[in-house]
Design a protein around this motif. Structure first.
Motif, PDB file in Angstrom:
ATOM      1  N   SER A  11       0.833  -1.198   0.000  1.00  0.00           N
ATOM      2  CA  SER A  11       0.000   0.000   0.000  1.00  0.00           C
ATOM      3  C   SER A  11       0.868   1.248   0.000  1.00  0.00           C
ATOM      4  CB  SER A  11      -0.899   0.006   1.232  1.00  0.00           C
ATOM      5  OG  SER A  11      -1.607   1.226   1.318  1.00  0.00           O
ATOM      6  N   LEU A  12       0.452   2.261  -0.754  1.00  0.00           N
ATOM      7  CA  LEU A  12       1.224   3.498  -0.843  1.00  0.00           C
ATOM      8  C   LEU A  12       0.869   4.490   0.251  1.00  0.00           C
ATOM      9  CD1 LEU A  12       1.147   4.084  -4.714  1.00  0.00           C
ATOM     10  CD2 LEU A  12       2.953   3.044  -3.337  1.00  0.00           C
ATOM     11  N   THR A  13      -0.260   4.265   0.927  1.00  0.00           N
ATOM     12  CA  THR A  13      -0.746   5.224   1.921  1.00  0.00           C
ATOM     13  C   THR A  13      -1.365   4.496   3.110  1.00  0.00           C
ATOM     14  OG1 THR A  13      -1.246   6.841   0.187  1.00  0.00           O
ATOM     15  CG2 THR A  13      -2.278   7.184   2.323  1.00  0.00           C
ATOM     16  N   VAL A  14      -1.128   5.024   4.315  1.00  0.00           N
ATOM     17  CA  VAL A  14      -1.839   4.582   5.505  1.00  0.00           C
ATOM     18  C   VAL A  14      -2.280   5.833   6.258  1.00  0.00           C
ATOM     19  CG1 VAL A  14       0.261   4.429   6.922  1.00  0.00           C
ATOM     20  CG2 VAL A  14      -1.768   3.088   7.539  1.00  0.00           C
ATOM     21  N   VAL A  15      -3.481   5.794   6.830  1.00  0.00           N
ATOM     22  CA  VAL A  15      -4.035   6.937   7.563  1.00  0.00           C
ATOM     23  C   VAL A  15      -4.320   6.503   8.994  1.00  0.00           C
ATOM     24  CG1 VAL A  15      -5.862   8.679   7.647  1.00  0.00           C
ATOM     25  CG2 VAL A  15      -5.112   7.770   5.428  1.00  0.00           C
ATOM     26  N   VAL A  16      -3.882   7.315   9.972  1.00  0.00           N
ATOM     27  CA  VAL A  16      -4.056   6.991  11.390  1.00  0.00           C
ATOM     28  C   VAL A  16      -4.714   8.176  12.097  1.00  0.00           C
ATOM     29  CG1 VAL A  16      -2.944   6.228  13.512  1.00  0.00           C
ATOM     30  CG2 VAL A  16      -1.976   5.578  11.295  1.00  0.00           C
ATOM     31  N   PHE A  17      -5.678   7.879  12.964  1.00  0.00           N
ATOM     32  CA  PHE A  17      -6.395   8.910  13.711  1.00  0.00           C
ATOM     33  C   PHE A  17      -5.975   8.882  15.171  1.00  0.00           C
ATOM     34  CE2 PHE A  17      -8.814   7.930   9.983  1.00  0.00           C
ATOM     35  CZ  PHE A  17      -9.334   9.155   9.566  1.00  0.00           C
ATOM     36  N   ALA A  86       4.556   4.726   1.505  1.00  0.00           N
ATOM     37  CA  ALA A  86       5.346   5.911   1.195  1.00  0.00           C
ATOM     38  C   ALA A  86       4.734   7.157   1.834  1.00  0.00           C
ATOM     39  CB  ALA A  86       5.447   6.098  -0.318  1.00  0.00           C
ATOM     40  N   LYS A  87       3.414   7.155   1.958  1.00  0.00           N
ATOM     41  CA  LYS A  87       2.711   8.295   2.555  1.00  0.00           C
ATOM     42  C   LYS A  87       2.006   7.817   3.820  1.00  0.00           C
ATOM     43  CE  LYS A  87       1.060  11.398  -0.115  1.00  0.00           C
ATOM     44  NZ  LYS A  87       0.250  12.141  -1.123  1.00  0.00           N
ATOM     45  N   LYS A  88       2.397   8.405   4.945  1.00  0.00           N
ATOM     46  CA  LYS A  88       1.844   8.025   6.247  1.00  0.00           C
ATOM     47  C   LYS A  88       1.191   9.264   6.851  1.00  0.00           C
ATOM     48  CE  LYS A  88       5.838   5.020   6.447  1.00  0.00           C
ATOM     49  NZ  LYS A  88       7.161   4.778   7.034  1.00  0.00           N
ATOM     50  N   ILE A  89      -0.121   9.262   6.862  1.00  0.00           N
ATOM     51  CA  ILE A  89      -0.887  10.449   7.232  1.00  0.00           C
ATOM     52  C   ILE A  89      -1.464  10.294   8.634  1.00  0.00           C
ATOM     53  CG2 ILE A  89      -2.832  11.932   6.629  1.00  0.00           C
ATOM     54  CD1 ILE A  89      -2.544  10.879   3.738  1.00  0.00           C
ATOM     55  N   LEU A  90      -1.219  11.276   9.490  1.00  0.00           N
ATOM     56  CA  LEU A  90      -1.781  11.304  10.840  1.00  0.00           C
ATOM     57  C   LEU A  90      -2.843  12.393  10.911  1.00  0.00           C
ATOM     58  CD1 LEU A  90      -1.739  10.415  13.826  1.00  0.00           C
ATOM     59  CD2 LEU A  90       0.020  12.158  14.208  1.00  0.00           C
ATOM     60  N   PHE A 125       5.866   9.770  10.345  1.00  0.00           N
ATOM     61  CA  PHE A 125       4.679  10.225   9.629  1.00  0.00           C
ATOM     62  C   PHE A 125       5.065  11.322   8.650  1.00  0.00           C
ATOM     63  CE2 PHE A 125       2.556   8.099  13.136  1.00  0.00           C
ATOM     64  CZ  PHE A 125       1.466   7.514  12.494  1.00  0.00           C
ATOM     65  N   THR A 126       4.588  11.218   7.426  1.00  0.00           N
ATOM     66  CA  THR A 126       4.979  12.169   6.386  1.00  0.00           C
ATOM     67  C   THR A 126       4.061  13.377   6.301  1.00  0.00           C
ATOM     68  OG1 THR A 126       3.694  10.959   4.719  1.00  0.00           O
ATOM     69  CG2 THR A 126       6.020  10.333   4.997  1.00  0.00           C
ATOM     70  N   HIS A 127       2.815  13.228   6.755  1.00  0.00           N
ATOM     71  CA  HIS A 127       1.847  14.319   6.687  1.00  0.00           C
ATOM     72  C   HIS A 127       1.001  14.317   7.964  1.00  0.00           C
ATOM     73  CE1 HIS A 127       2.850  13.503   2.484  1.00  0.00           C
ATOM     74  NE2 HIS A 127       2.501  14.743   2.224  1.00  0.00           N
ATOM     75  N   THR A 205      -6.806  16.558  -0.519  1.00  0.00           N
ATOM     76  CA  THR A 205      -5.690  17.414  -0.909  1.00  0.00           C
ATOM     77  C   THR A 205      -4.360  16.809  -0.492  1.00  0.00           C
ATOM     78  OG1 THR A 205      -7.041  19.416  -0.786  1.00  0.00           O
ATOM     79  CG2 THR A 205      -4.665  19.705  -0.636  1.00  0.00           C
ATOM     80  N   VAL A 206      -4.300  16.258   0.723  1.00  0.00           N
ATOM     81  CA  VAL A 206      -3.065  15.647   1.198  1.00  0.00           C
ATOM     82  C   VAL A 206      -2.755  14.377   0.413  1.00  0.00           C
ATOM     83  CG1 VAL A 206      -1.965  14.548   3.189  1.00  0.00           C
ATOM     84  CG2 VAL A 206      -3.245  16.672   3.490  1.00  0.00           C
ATOM     85  N   LEU A 207      -3.780  13.611   0.104  1.00  0.00           N
ATOM     86  CA  LEU A 207      -3.579  12.389  -0.675  1.00  0.00           C
ATOM     87  C   LEU A 207      -3.037  12.706  -2.070  1.00  0.00           C
ATOM     88  CD1 LEU A 207      -6.814  10.375   0.239  1.00  0.00           C
ATOM     89  CD2 LEU A 207      -4.460   9.787   0.872  1.00  0.00           C
ATOM     90  N   ALA A 208      -3.467  13.830  -2.610  1.00  0.00           N
ATOM     91  CA  ALA A 208      -3.038  14.205  -3.957  1.00  0.00           C
ATOM     92  C   ALA A 208      -1.706  14.930  -3.986  1.00  0.00           C
ATOM     93  CB  ALA A 208      -4.112  15.080  -4.603  1.00  0.00           C
ATOM     94  N   ALA A 209      -1.205  15.337  -2.840  1.00  0.00           N
ATOM     95  CA  ALA A 209       0.025  16.126  -2.783  1.00  0.00           C
ATOM     96  C   ALA A 209       1.205  15.333  -3.318  1.00  0.00           C
ATOM     97  CB  ALA A 209       0.291  16.555  -1.346  1.00  0.00           C
TER      98      ALA A 209
END
Length: 209
Positions: A11-17, A86-90, A125-127, A205-209
């Motif tokens: 997976s290229l992205t994971v999102v954590v809350f 590659a993209k780890k979003i918090l 975390f990248t973002h 927007t962050v996913l598309a960055a």
């Protein structure tokens, strides 16, 4: 930690809350899915929630309060450290306990929010996305001033600490007086959808960055 979806191989992205109970449940009276579930539904991305009930940003980062349990270093950061994405979003959504549990000023709450974001970036975390603190009928006049001060600082974010900010001050979630959206503390199904709708373009927007 309540991981809702396991990491998908490659997976290229994971999102954590991260935050407090608003991320874990919607109204206990309504018994509906929380807003992160609604935000992530249909996206096909791995995601997880590590939020804790009634925990301030300091509690979440350090684990010093018994109710907070483990600190971010053992509860949150390992997700970024072991993920091959590659993209780890918090996504940070909280602050209520800082205001009416610890009586912090808006400036202090914002500083603690930034500290959580910076520690997460250091961990991998990248973002980082943050939400403003929604309203509450439980706030006294001083806490409401602190909430507004915090939100003003976050929306300005002159330091560029966040890759996106979800502005709840322009939605019906800025007050807890509407029982269509709240049961005082937690969100109804309509309220959870409203918060997810507000976060949706920011995450896009962050996913598309």
């Amino acid at each position: 930690m309540s991981a809702v979806a396991a990491r998908a191989p490659g997976s290229l992205t994971v999102v954590v809350f991260e935050g407090q109970s608003l991320n874990l449940r919607s109204s206990m009276l309504f018994g509906v899915d929380p807003w992160p579930y609604r935000l992530m539904a249909g996206r096909g991305l791995p995601w997880a929630t590590v939020a804790l009930d009634n925990a301030s940003w300091t509690d979440l980062l350090t684990g010093t309060d018994a109710a907070a349990g483990q600190p971010s270093s053992t509860r949150l950061h390992p997700i970024a450290q072991v993920s091959s994405a590659a993209k780890k979003i918090l996504v940070l959504c909280g602050g209520q306990t800082d205001l009416n549990g610890e009586g912090d000023s808006g400036t202090q709450v914002f500083a603690d929010l930034v500290a959580n974001a910076q520690a997460a970036r250091t961990a991998g975390f990248t973002h980082v996305i943050a939400t403003t603190i929604p309203g509450s009928s439980t706030y006294d006049s001083g806490e409401e001033i602190a909430r507004n001060d915090h939100n003003t600082l976050l929306l300005a974010d002159a330091g560029g600490d966040f890759d996106g900010v979800v502005d709840l001050t322009v939605t019906s979630l800025d007050t807890h007086n509407d029982t269509d959206f709240w049961d005082v503390i937690h969100l109804s199904a309509i309220g959870a959808d409203k918060l997810a709708d507000a976060a949706d373009p920011v995450l896009d927007t962050v996913l598309a960055a």
